[in-house]
Design an enzyme around this catalytic site. Sequence first.
Site, short mmCIF file in Angstrom:
data_model
loop_
_atom_site.label_atom_id
_atom_site.label_comp_id
_atom_site.label_asym_id
_atom_site.label_seq_id
_atom_site.Cartn_x
_atom_site.Cartn_y
_atom_site.Cartn_z
N ALA A 195 39.09 34.85 39.33
CA ALA A 195 38.70 34.27 40.66
C ALA A 195 37.18 34.50 40.64
O ALA A 195 36.88 35.63 40.24
CB ALA A 195 39.45 35.26 41.85
N GLU A 200 41.62 43.85 38.98
CA GLU A 200 41.01 43.70 39.87
C GLU A 200 41.29 45.42 40.79
O GLU A 200 40.65 45.56 41.86
CB GLU A 200 42.51 42.93 40.85
CG GLU A 200 42.28 41.47 40.81
CD GLU A 200 42.95 41.44 39.97
OE1 GLU A 200 43.02 41.81 38.93
OE2 GLU A 200 43.77 39.67 39.96
N GLU A 237 46.53 35.08 35.55
CA GLU A 237 47.34 35.23 36.32
C GLU A 237 47.81 33.73 36.05
O GLU A 237 48.72 32.92 36.50
CB GLU A 237 47.25 35.13 38.02
CG GLU A 237 47.77 36.81 38.62
CD GLU A 237 46.78 36.87 40.20
OE1 GLU A 237 45.63 36.77 40.00
OE2 GLU A 237 47.85 37.72 40.40
N GLY A 295 42.60 36.44 38.43
CA GLY A 295 43.14 35.32 38.30
C GLY A 295 43.25 34.47 37.29
O GLY A 295 44.57 33.65 37.15
N1 CO8 Z 1 33.51 36.25 38.87
C1 CO8 Z 1 32.53 35.13 39.05
N2 CO8 Z 1 30.75 36.02 38.05
C2 CO8 Z 1 32.09 35.68 36.87
C3 CO8 Z 1 33.06 36.72 36.90
C4 CO8 Z 1 33.95 36.31 37.94
N3 CO8 Z 1 35.11 37.02 37.84
N4 CO8 Z 1 33.58 37.15 35.56
C5 CO8 Z 1 32.22 36.68 34.52
N5 CO8 Z 1 30.96 36.29 36.11
C6 CO8 Z 1 29.83 35.50 35.46
C7 CO8 Z 1 29.17 36.84 35.52
O1 CO8 Z 1 28.65 37.22 36.55
C8 CO8 Z 1 27.44 36.39 34.34
O2 CO8 Z 1 27.16 35.80 35.40
P1 CO8 Z 1 25.49 35.38 35.22
O3 CO8 Z 1 25.31 35.10 33.77
O4 CO8 Z 1 24.73 34.93 35.85
O5 CO8 Z 1 24.69 37.23 35.65
C9 CO8 Z 1 28.55 35.48 33.35
O6 CO8 Z 1 29.80 35.10 34.36
C10 CO8 Z 1 28.66 36.44 32.28
O7 CO8 Z 1 29.70 37.44 32.16
P2 CO8 Z 1 28.93 39.12 31.52
O8 CO8 Z 1 27.42 38.70 31.54
O9 CO8 Z 1 29.62 39.55 32.60
O10 CO8 Z 1 29.46 38.77 30.54
P3 CO8 Z 1 29.63 40.41 29.74
O11 CO8 Z 1 30.57 39.60 27.91
O12 CO8 Z 1 28.81 41.03 29.37
O13 CO8 Z 1 31.24 40.74 30.24
C11 CO8 Z 1 33.57 40.00 31.34
C12 CO8 Z 1 32.30 39.85 30.08
C13 CO8 Z 1 33.65 41.78 31.06
C14 CO8 Z 1 34.83 39.66 31.59
C15 CO8 Z 1 32.79 40.61 32.41
O14 CO8 Z 1 32.03 39.48 32.78
C16 CO8 Z 1 33.80 40.71 33.50
O15 CO8 Z 1 34.25 41.90 34.14
N6 CO8 Z 1 34.01 40.00 34.59
C17 CO8 Z 1 35.44 40.55 36.01
C18 CO8 Z 1 36.10 40.12 35.45
C19 CO8 Z 1 37.09 40.28 36.26
O16 CO8 Z 1 37.35 41.62 37.76
N7 CO8 Z 1 37.84 39.90 37.06
C20 CO8 Z 1 38.94 39.42 38.18
C21 CO8 Z 1 38.19 39.10 39.20
S1 CO8 Z 1 39.37 39.61 40.92
C22 CO8 Z 1 40.57 38.17 40.58
O17 CO8 Z 1 40.66 37.32 39.82
C23 CO8 Z 1 41.67 38.55 41.50
C24 CO8 Z 1 42.48 37.05 41.65
C25 CO8 Z 1 43.05 36.61 42.97
C26 CO8 Z 1 43.25 35.24 43.26
C27 CO8 Z 1 43.32 34.73 42.39
C28 CO8 Z 1 43.55 33.44 42.75
C29 CO8 Z 1 42.65 31.87 41.93
#
Ligand code: CO8
Length: 258
Positions: free
Chosen positions: A66, A132, A112, A109
Site C-alpha cells: 500500500a 508491515e 495481499e 498490500g
Molecule cells: N509506498 C510508497 N512508496 C513506495 C512504496 C510504498 N509501499 N514502496 C516503494 N516506494 C517508492 C520509494 O519511496 C521510492 O520512491 P522515490 O524514488 O521517490 O524515493 C521508489 O518507490 C523506489 O523504491 P526504493 O528506492 O526504495 O527501491 P529499492 O529497490 O531500494 O527498495 C523495496 C525496494 C525494498 C521494495 C523498498 O521500496 C521498500 O521497502 N518499500 C516498502 C515496502 C513496504 O513496507 N510495504 C508495505 C507497505 S504497508 C501495506 O502494504 C499495508 C497494507 C494494508 C492494506 C492495503 C490495501 C491496498
Amino acid sequence: NKEYEYIVVSERDGLGFIELNRPKVLNAINRPMVSELVHAIEAFDRNDNVKVMVLSGRGRAFAAGADIDEMAEDGAIDLELLNQFTEWDRLAWIKKPIIGAVQGFALGGGFELALCCDLLFATEDASFGFPEVNLGVMPGAGGTQRLTKLIGKSRAMEWLLSGDMFTAAQALQWGVINRTIPKELLMEETEKFARKLAAKPPLSLRLIKESVHKAVDSSIYEGMQYERKNFYLLFASEDQKEGMKAFVEKRKPDFKGK
Ligand code: CO8
C-alpha cells in the site's frame, strides 16, 4: 481505457489484462488505484468476451505494498470512517479466474493483492513478504487470514512476524505460487496458460472457482453439499450437453458459455 490513471487494461482473444502502472513507486497501491482495480476487474467479470483475467505490474515490481505516503498520517478513526476495504473485499466475489503474474516485489498490500488471485506465476527473482511489522502495523487486506489458510500457522507466523522477504523458490515450495518462470518468459507463459483456461467451458470455470473458495471457508460436509449443487447446476447448461455429446461423437466441443 483513458478512464484509468493508475492501471492499464486491455483485452484480446478472450483474455482481460490488468497492469498496475505506477512503476516509479514500485506500483505502491493508493486508494484510487484500488478503486480502479476493482472497477476494471468487475467490468471484465461482466464482459462476455473475457474468459480469464491476468493481473501484473509494470516495471520492477508487482506491487511493493500500500502507498505508505498516503496513510502515514492517518488516524484509526479516519480509517474506520473511510471504510476502504468494502471495495477491496469485492475482489473475493469475482467469478472468473484471475491469474497473477508476479515479477519483482510482491510486498504488503501487493502480496495481499497477489493472494486474491486464483493462480500465481512468478519470475525466479520475485520476492514476497509482509514488511508491515517493520512499519509498526500489520496486514489489513486479508494477509494474516489468506496466507494462514494457504500455508498453515507455523509458516504464516514466520513470514508475518519476521517481515522478511522470501524468494519465489520458497513461495513455490510452500505452495503460495503455482510455478516460477524465467523473467523474459513470464507474460508469454502466463498468457499461454490463460488461453488454455479460456478455451474451457466458462460456466465450469466459474463454479469450480466458487467451490474451491467454499472449501477454504467451510467444513468438508458443507463444502461437498455446495460442490454437489454446483455440479447439478452445470447440467442445466448447453455446454454440458455439448461437451458430453462431443466426447461421445469423438469430436472437439464447441463451448458457448451458456
Ligand atoms: N509506498 C510508497 N512508496 C513506495 C512504496 C510504498 N509501499 N514502496 C516503494 N516506494 C517508492 C520509494 O519511496 C521510492 O520512491 P522515490 O524514488 O521517490 O524515493 C521508489 O518507490 C523506489 O523504491 P526504493 O528506492 O526504495 O527501491 P529499492 O529497490 O531500494 O527498495 C523495496 C525496494 C525494498 C521494495 C523498498 O521500496 C521498500 O521497502 N518499500 C516498502 C515496502 C513496504 O513496507 N510495504 C508495505 C507497505 S504497508 C501495506 O502494504 C499495508 C497494507 C494494508 C492494506 C492495503 C490495501 C491496498
